[in-house]
Design a protein around this motif. Sequence first.
Motif, PDB file in Angstrom:
ATOM      1  N   ASN A 173       3.535  22.850  38.510  1.00  0.00           N
ATOM      2  CA  ASN A 173       4.062  24.166  38.153  1.00  0.00           C
ATOM      3  C   ASN A 173       3.176  24.933  37.177  1.00  0.00           C
ATOM      4  N   ARG A 174       2.115  24.310  36.723  1.00  0.00           N
ATOM      5  CA  ARG A 174       1.209  25.025  35.816  1.00  0.00           C
ATOM      6  C   ARG A 174       0.232  25.873  36.608  1.00  0.00           C
ATOM      7  N   VAL A 175      -0.424  26.803  35.919  1.00  0.00           N
ATOM      8  CA  VAL A 175      -1.426  27.648  36.564  1.00  0.00           C
ATOM      9  C   VAL A 175      -2.765  27.348  35.915  1.00  0.00           C
ATOM     10  N   PRO A 176      -3.744  26.880  36.649  1.00  0.00           N
ATOM     11  CA  PRO A 176      -3.689  26.493  38.061  1.00  0.00           C
ATOM     12  C   PRO A 176      -2.897  25.211  38.218  1.00  0.00           C
ATOM     13  N   PRO A 177      -2.402  24.935  39.432  1.00  0.00           N
ATOM     14  CA  PRO A 177      -1.620  23.721  39.662  1.00  0.00           C
ATOM     15  C   PRO A 177      -2.456  22.468  39.420  1.00  0.00           C
ATOM     16  N   GLY A 178      -1.803  21.438  38.957  1.00  0.00           N
ATOM     17  CA  GLY A 178      -2.492  20.187  38.676  1.00  0.00           C
ATOM     18  C   GLY A 178      -2.012  19.055  39.554  1.00  0.00           C
ATOM     19  N   TRP A 179      -2.213  17.829  39.071  1.00  0.00           N
ATOM     20  CA  TRP A 179      -1.817  16.646  39.817  1.00  0.00           C
ATOM     21  C   TRP A 179      -1.574  15.484  38.872  1.00  0.00           C
ATOM     22  N   VAL A 180      -0.933  14.442  39.426  1.00  0.00           N
ATOM     23  CA  VAL A 180      -0.749  13.159  38.739  1.00  0.00           C
ATOM     24  C   VAL A 180      -1.251  12.089  39.695  1.00  0.00           C
ATOM     25  N   ARG A 181      -2.099  11.189  39.212  1.00  0.00           N
ATOM     26  CA  ARG A 181      -2.615  10.091  40.031  1.00  0.00           C
ATOM     27  C   ARG A 181      -2.295   8.772  39.343  1.00  0.00           C
ATOM     28  N   LEU A 182      -1.888   7.793  40.155  1.00  0.00           N
ATOM     29  CA  LEU A 182      -1.485   6.487  39.644  1.00  0.00           C
ATOM     30  C   LEU A 182      -2.556   5.435  39.900  1.00  0.00           C
ATOM     31  N   VAL A 183      -2.880   4.699  38.851  1.00  0.00           N
ATOM     32  CA  VAL A 183      -3.800   3.574  38.950  1.00  0.00           C
ATOM     33  C   VAL A 183      -2.959   2.315  38.816  1.00  0.00           C
ATOM     34  N   TYR A 184      -2.983   1.469  39.851  1.00  0.00           N
ATOM     35  CA  TYR A 184      -2.214   0.222  39.783  1.00  0.00           C
ATOM     36  C   TYR A 184      -2.799  -0.805  40.733  1.00  0.00           C
ATOM     37  N   THR A 185      -2.521  -2.057  40.426  1.00  0.00           N
ATOM     38  CA  THR A 185      -2.964  -3.156  41.278  1.00  0.00           C
ATOM     39  C   THR A 185      -1.796  -4.035  41.719  1.00  0.00           C
ATOM     40  N   ALA A 186      -0.656  -3.918  41.065  1.00  0.00           N
ATOM     41  CA  ALA A 186       0.495  -4.768  41.381  1.00  0.00           C
ATOM     42  C   ALA A 186       1.113  -4.366  42.721  1.00  0.00           C
ATOM     43  N   PRO A 187       1.209  -5.295  43.664  1.00  0.00           N
ATOM     44  CA  PRO A 187       1.833  -4.982  44.953  1.00  0.00           C
ATOM     45  C   PRO A 187       3.266  -4.479  44.807  1.00  0.00           C
ATOM     46  N   ALA A 188       3.982  -4.938  43.778  1.00  0.00           N
ATOM     47  CA  ALA A 188       5.378  -4.519  43.597  1.00  0.00           C
ATOM     48  C   ALA A 188       5.482  -3.007  43.368  1.00  0.00           C
ATOM     49  N   ILE A 189       4.514  -2.420  42.690  1.00  0.00           N
ATOM     50  CA  ILE A 189       4.544  -0.971  42.468  1.00  0.00           C
ATOM     51  C   ILE A 189       4.319  -0.249  43.795  1.00  0.00           C
ATOM     52  N   GLY A 190       3.418  -0.758  44.600  1.00  0.00           N
ATOM     53  CA  GLY A 190       3.192  -0.169  45.918  1.00  0.00           C
ATOM     54  C   GLY A 190       4.428  -0.256  46.798  1.00  0.00           C
TER      55      GLY A 190
ATOM     56  N   LEU B  91       7.527  -0.402  45.734  1.00  0.00           N
ATOM     57  CA  LEU B  91       8.501   0.523  45.169  1.00  0.00           C
ATOM     58  C   LEU B  91       8.218   1.951  45.650  1.00  0.00           C
ATOM     59  N   LEU B  92       6.955   2.352  45.618  1.00  0.00           N
ATOM     60  CA  LEU B  92       6.587   3.683  46.097  1.00  0.00           C
ATOM     61  C   LEU B  92       6.890   3.840  47.586  1.00  0.00           C
ATOM     62  N   GLU B  93       6.612   2.803  48.367  1.00  0.00           N
ATOM     63  CA  GLU B  93       6.909   2.852  49.801  1.00  0.00           C
ATOM     64  C   GLU B  93       8.407   2.963  50.048  1.00  0.00           C
ATOM     65  N   ALA B  94       9.191   2.167  49.335  1.00  0.00           N
ATOM     66  CA  ALA B  94      10.645   2.183  49.521  1.00  0.00           C
ATOM     67  C   ALA B  94      11.236   3.547  49.166  1.00  0.00           C
ATOM     68  N   ALA B  95      10.626   4.212  48.186  1.00  0.00           N
ATOM     69  CA  ALA B  95      11.117   5.525  47.766  1.00  0.00           C
ATOM     70  C   ALA B  95      10.531   6.663  48.609  1.00  0.00           C
ATOM     71  N   GLY B  96       9.657   6.322  49.548  1.00  0.00           N
ATOM     72  CA  GLY B  96       9.030   7.354  50.368  1.00  0.00           C
ATOM     73  C   GLY B  96       7.971   8.148  49.621  1.00  0.00           C
ATOM     74  N   LEU B  97       7.383   7.564  48.580  1.00  0.00           N
ATOM     75  CA  LEU B  97       6.421   8.279  47.749  1.00  0.00           C
ATOM     76  C   LEU B  97       4.992   7.742  47.847  1.00  0.00           C
ATOM     77  N   ALA B  98       4.753   6.809  48.761  1.00  0.00           N
ATOM     78  CA  ALA B  98       3.416   6.219  48.873  1.00  0.00           C
ATOM     79  C   ALA B  98       2.373   7.270  49.247  1.00  0.00           C
ATOM     80  N   GLY B  99       2.734   8.240  50.061  1.00  0.00           N
ATOM     81  CA  GLY B  99       1.805   9.308  50.421  1.00  0.00           C
ATOM     82  C   GLY B  99       1.597  10.307  49.295  1.00  0.00           C
TER      83      GLY B  99
END
Length: 144
Positions: free
Chosen positions: A72-89, A91-99
């Motif tokens: 919502n900022r101008v210019p628009p930004g982003w958030v990127r996740l750094v992780y290695t734990a399969p459990a986090i991946g 969790l993201l897949e189960a929530a439909g957020l992996a993409g």
Amino acid sequence: MTTTRDSRNQRGQVVRLSGELDLGTQAVFGAALRRASRDTERPWLVVDLRAVTFMDCIGLREVCAARASCLNRVPPGWVRLVYTAPAIGRLLEAAGLAGTFPRYATVSDAWRDRPAPARPPRRAPGRRPATRSPAAGRPGGREV
């Protein structure tokens, strides 16, 4: 949970987390992400989760809120996740957020927008993949 911010990068912020990300640490985690997303000239945020030992949907909620703030900022930004734990991946897949939040292996990769290769799905321990032998379809035939 421990949070540290790296503001030396003038492009944005890095928030490094360790420990558990759950209801008990939500306030600290959320505050760290909010500060990082607004205390930078550019709304770019890298969240390093490599030292996180547990994360549930409460952590995802805070990451999504930080993403919305950056977008919502101008210019628009982003958030990127750094992780290695399969459990986090998972969790993201189960929530439909992996993409929405692809996995980055390092902070450097996140800055360069180089997602890590997709990991193959894990099999349950001790289970073989289903195969069909040539004899399986014949009377008296057995699967191997």
